[in-house]
Design a protein around this motif. Sequence first.
Motif, PDB file in Angstrom:
ATOM      1  N   PHE A  39    -124.214 -11.800  20.776  1.00  0.00           N
ATOM      2  CA  PHE A  39    -124.496 -12.535  21.307  1.00  0.00           C
ATOM      3  C   PHE A  39    -124.616 -14.183  20.864  1.00  0.00           C
ATOM      4  O   PHE A  39    -123.596 -15.100  21.500  1.00  0.00           O
ATOM      5  N   LEU A  40    -125.166 -14.102  19.803  1.00  0.00           N
ATOM      6  CA  LEU A  40    -125.521 -15.405  18.897  1.00  0.00           C
ATOM      7  C   LEU A  40    -123.907 -15.588  19.121  1.00  0.00           C
ATOM      8  O   LEU A  40    -123.580 -17.447  18.965  1.00  0.00           O
ATOM      9  N   ILE A  41    -123.427 -15.221  17.958  1.00  0.00           N
ATOM     10  CA  ILE A  41    -122.216 -15.596  17.149  1.00  0.00           C
ATOM     11  C   ILE A  41    -121.012 -16.162  17.995  1.00  0.00           C
ATOM     12  O   ILE A  41    -120.405 -17.458  18.077  1.00  0.00           O
ATOM     13  N   PRO A  42    -121.251 -14.657  19.440  1.00  0.00           N
ATOM     14  CA  PRO A  42    -120.302 -15.174  20.521  1.00  0.00           C
ATOM     15  C   PRO A  42    -120.794 -16.877  21.123  1.00  0.00           C
ATOM     16  O   PRO A  42    -120.382 -17.569  21.702  1.00  0.00           O
ATOM     17  N   LEU A  43    -121.495 -17.280  21.369  1.00  0.00           N
ATOM     18  CA  LEU A  43    -122.434 -18.464  22.261  1.00  0.00           C
ATOM     19  C   LEU A  43    -122.559 -19.395  21.005  1.00  0.00           C
ATOM     20  O   LEU A  43    -121.558 -20.497  21.244  1.00  0.00           O
ATOM     21  N   VAL A  44    -122.818 -19.292  19.902  1.00  0.00           N
ATOM     22  CA  VAL A  44    -122.493 -20.753  19.020  1.00  0.00           C
ATOM     23  C   VAL A  44    -120.457 -20.526  19.049  1.00  0.00           C
ATOM     24  O   VAL A  44    -119.547 -21.757  19.314  1.00  0.00           O
ATOM     25  N   LEU A  45    -119.781 -19.439  18.857  1.00  0.00           N
ATOM     26  CA  LEU A  45    -118.718 -19.877  18.714  1.00  0.00           C
ATOM     27  C   LEU A  45    -118.190 -20.487  20.402  1.00  0.00           C
ATOM     28  O   LEU A  45    -116.833 -21.311  20.205  1.00  0.00           O
ATOM     29  N   VAL A  46    -118.629 -19.885  21.307  1.00  0.00           N
ATOM     30  CA  VAL A  46    -118.105 -20.194  22.596  1.00  0.00           C
ATOM     31  C   VAL A  46    -118.423 -22.483  22.476  1.00  0.00           C
ATOM     32  O   VAL A  46    -117.273 -22.560  22.826  1.00  0.00           O
ATOM     33  N   LEU A  47    -119.605 -22.292  22.367  1.00  0.00           N
ATOM     34  CA  LEU A  47    -120.180 -24.056  21.890  1.00  0.00           C
ATOM     35  C   LEU A  47    -118.984 -24.808  21.403  1.00  0.00           C
ATOM     36  O   LEU A  47    -118.875 -25.999  21.882  1.00  0.00           O
ATOM     37  N   GLN A  48    -118.883 -24.068  20.581  1.00  0.00           N
ATOM     38  CA  GLN A  48    -118.071 -24.924  19.396  1.00  0.00           C
ATOM     39  C   GLN A  48    -116.719 -24.926  19.974  1.00  0.00           C
ATOM     40  O   GLN A  48    -115.791 -26.693  20.270  1.00  0.00           O
ATOM     41  N   MET A  49    -115.742 -24.202  20.783  1.00  0.00           N
ATOM     42  CA  MET A  49    -114.812 -24.235  21.520  1.00  0.00           C
ATOM     43  C   MET A  49    -114.600 -25.112  22.604  1.00  0.00           C
ATOM     44  O   MET A  49    -113.420 -25.640  23.102  1.00  0.00           O
ATOM     45  N   SER A  50    -115.954 -24.765  23.350  1.00  0.00           N
ATOM     46  CA  SER A  50    -115.648 -26.620  24.550  1.00  0.00           C
ATOM     47  C   SER A  50    -116.009 -28.054  24.132  1.00  0.00           C
ATOM     48  O   SER A  50    -115.924 -28.449  24.761  1.00  0.00           O
ATOM     49  N   GLY A  51    -116.408 -28.057  22.700  1.00  0.00           N
ATOM     50  CA  GLY A  51    -115.761 -29.858  21.921  1.00  0.00           C
ATOM     51  C   GLY A  51    -114.666 -29.102  21.294  1.00  0.00           C
ATOM     52  O   GLY A  51    -114.588 -30.343  20.560  1.00  0.00           O
ATOM     53  N   SER A  52    -114.202 -28.680  21.338  1.00  0.00           N
ATOM     54  CA  SER A  52    -112.845 -28.901  20.321  1.00  0.00           C
ATOM     55  C   SER A  52    -111.401 -28.821  21.501  1.00  0.00           C
ATOM     56  O   SER A  52    -111.119 -28.347  22.120  1.00  0.00           O
ATOM     57  N   ASP A  53    -110.677 -29.525  20.695  1.00  0.00           N
ATOM     58  CA  ASP A  53    -109.209 -28.675  20.859  1.00  0.00           C
ATOM     59  C   ASP A  53    -108.364 -27.865  20.577  1.00  0.00           C
ATOM     60  O   ASP A  53    -108.055 -27.612  19.549  1.00  0.00           O
ATOM     61  N   TRP A  54    -108.215 -26.151  21.300  1.00  0.00           N
ATOM     62  CA  TRP A  54    -108.509 -24.523  20.940  1.00  0.00           C
ATOM     63  C   TRP A  54    -107.216 -24.556  21.957  1.00  0.00           C
ATOM     64  O   TRP A  54    -107.388 -23.149  22.442  1.00  0.00           O
ATOM     65  N   PRO A  55    -106.600 -24.223  21.384  1.00  0.00           N
ATOM     66  CA  PRO A  55    -105.296 -24.303  22.548  1.00  0.00           C
ATOM     67  C   PRO A  55    -104.909 -22.496  21.243  1.00  0.00           C
ATOM     68  O   PRO A  55    -105.240 -21.741  20.315  1.00  0.00           O
ATOM     69  N   LEU A  56    -104.716 -21.573  22.407  1.00  0.00           N
ATOM     70  CA  LEU A  56    -104.883 -20.321  22.012  1.00  0.00           C
ATOM     71  C   LEU A  56    -103.954 -19.924  21.379  1.00  0.00           C
ATOM     72  O   LEU A  56    -104.384 -18.760  19.846  1.00  0.00           O
ATOM     73  N   LEU A  57    -102.492 -19.841  20.368  1.00  0.00           N
ATOM     74  CA  LEU A  57    -102.117 -19.726  19.818  1.00  0.00           C
ATOM     75  C   LEU A  57    -101.932 -20.603  18.146  1.00  0.00           C
ATOM     76  O   LEU A  57    -101.362 -20.322  17.403  1.00  0.00           O
ATOM     77  N   ARG A  58    -103.449 -21.358  18.344  1.00  0.00           N
ATOM     78  CA  ARG A  58    -102.985 -22.628  17.026  1.00  0.00           C
ATOM     79  C   ARG A  58    -104.394 -22.187  16.861  1.00  0.00           C
ATOM     80  O   ARG A  58    -104.561 -23.396  15.875  1.00  0.00           O
ATOM     81  N   GLY A  59    -105.430 -22.559  17.507  1.00  0.00           N
ATOM     82  CA  GLY A  59    -106.668 -22.847  17.288  1.00  0.00           C
ATOM     83  C   GLY A  59    -107.221 -23.568  17.196  1.00  0.00           C
ATOM     84  O   GLY A  59    -106.677 -24.847  17.813  1.00  0.00           O
ATOM     85  N   ASN A  60    -108.141 -24.000  16.600  1.00  0.00           N
ATOM     86  CA  ASN A  60    -108.990 -25.478  16.288  1.00  0.00           C
ATOM     87  C   ASN A  60    -108.265 -26.596  16.188  1.00  0.00           C
ATOM     88  O   ASN A  60    -107.733 -26.902  14.954  1.00  0.00           O
ATOM     89  N   MET A  61    -107.764 -27.445  16.887  1.00  0.00           N
ATOM     90  CA  MET A  61    -107.337 -28.707  16.226  1.00  0.00           C
ATOM     91  C   MET A  61    -108.110 -29.862  16.808  1.00  0.00           C
ATOM     92  O   MET A  61    -107.085 -30.796  16.557  1.00  0.00           O
ATOM     93  N   GLY A  62    -109.503 -29.646  16.562  1.00  0.00           N
ATOM     94  CA  GLY A  62    -110.540 -31.089  16.097  1.00  0.00           C
ATOM     95  C   GLY A  62    -111.045 -31.184  17.521  1.00  0.00           C
ATOM     96  O   GLY A  62    -110.895 -30.614  18.519  1.00  0.00           O
ATOM     97  N   PRO A  63    -111.890 -32.433  17.219  1.00  0.00           N
ATOM     98  CA  PRO A  63    -113.111 -32.319  18.140  1.00  0.00           C
ATOM     99  C   PRO A  63    -112.477 -32.792  19.678  1.00  0.00           C
ATOM    100  O   PRO A  63    -111.028 -33.588  19.774  1.00  0.00           O
TER     101      PRO A  63
END
Length: 302
Positions: A39-63
């Motif tokens: 719960f907590l770790i997935p929630l933190v990850l979703v919050l991070q993804m929601s504020g990032s440019d995160w394509p499916l196959l390329r990962g985190n590309m920045g805020p």
Amino acid sequence: MALSVTSTRRPRYRRTALGGPLQGWLYAAPTALFVIALFLIPLVLVLQMSGSDWPLLRGNMGPNFPTNFAEALDHRLFWDSVRFTLVYTAITTVLLIGLGLGLALLVQESTAWKGFLRTAFLLPSALGLASASLLFYVLYSPIAGPFAGLMESWGITFLGTPEGALWSTVFLIVWRYAGFYMLLLLVGLQGIPEDVYEAARIDGASRWQIFRDITVPLLRPTFALTTVMCVTGSLLAFDQFYILTKGGPDNSTMTVVQLIYNIAFQGQNNLGVAAALSVIILLALVVINVVQLRAFRRPEEA
């Protein structure tokens, strides 16, 4: 001659170092790890993804903080999916709680058929939702289903129109979950003291008056639980629509969770926008559940 008497008193054991608060923490550790990992770790990850440019196959590309939420709200299917999800939630909540209460009242009395009826009503709940959806997908099939000939002769279809797809899915959910809500409401009914009913009958109250003035008010906590569960489950509906309709026909049965799935893994492949939409839905669920719990408070608790 003095006789030695063997003491039967049990020896006292000293409290070990693992006793007290530390022992309590050890007991709670498995559950705490489960909550943290799932719960907590997935929630933190979703919050991070929601504020990032995160394509499916390329990962985190920045805020990319405000843009993800703006794109989620501006998606062409967002408001249509919200509208459909709310309509579906209202229909299923009314039907499930109403039918569940009716079945609970039916099997509450001690009759020869009580055990059989309870088992028959509860049996569909033992089937997984995905399995039940696949079963009904075959039943609704105009090619291989048992009603294929009837559908062809009458020119009807279960999943080919928006209204038919909605009500066909609602029928599946009611069949699957009515017994479960019957069980919850039956527990609430059995928690009402019989003395209250006896006093009402002595005072000359009718069946309707007893139901309106005693049963319904005393079932308020059970109604709160069942309503929160039903509304939350309906707002997060995914399996049944993904298997039966895939959001069709013409995106008319697209739920918000299915839209999140499509944004993340089909079409856009954008985890950032999907995560932003997930955060929006999470906040909406929190607000809706708070409103529901406040609505079911007793007047003296308000």
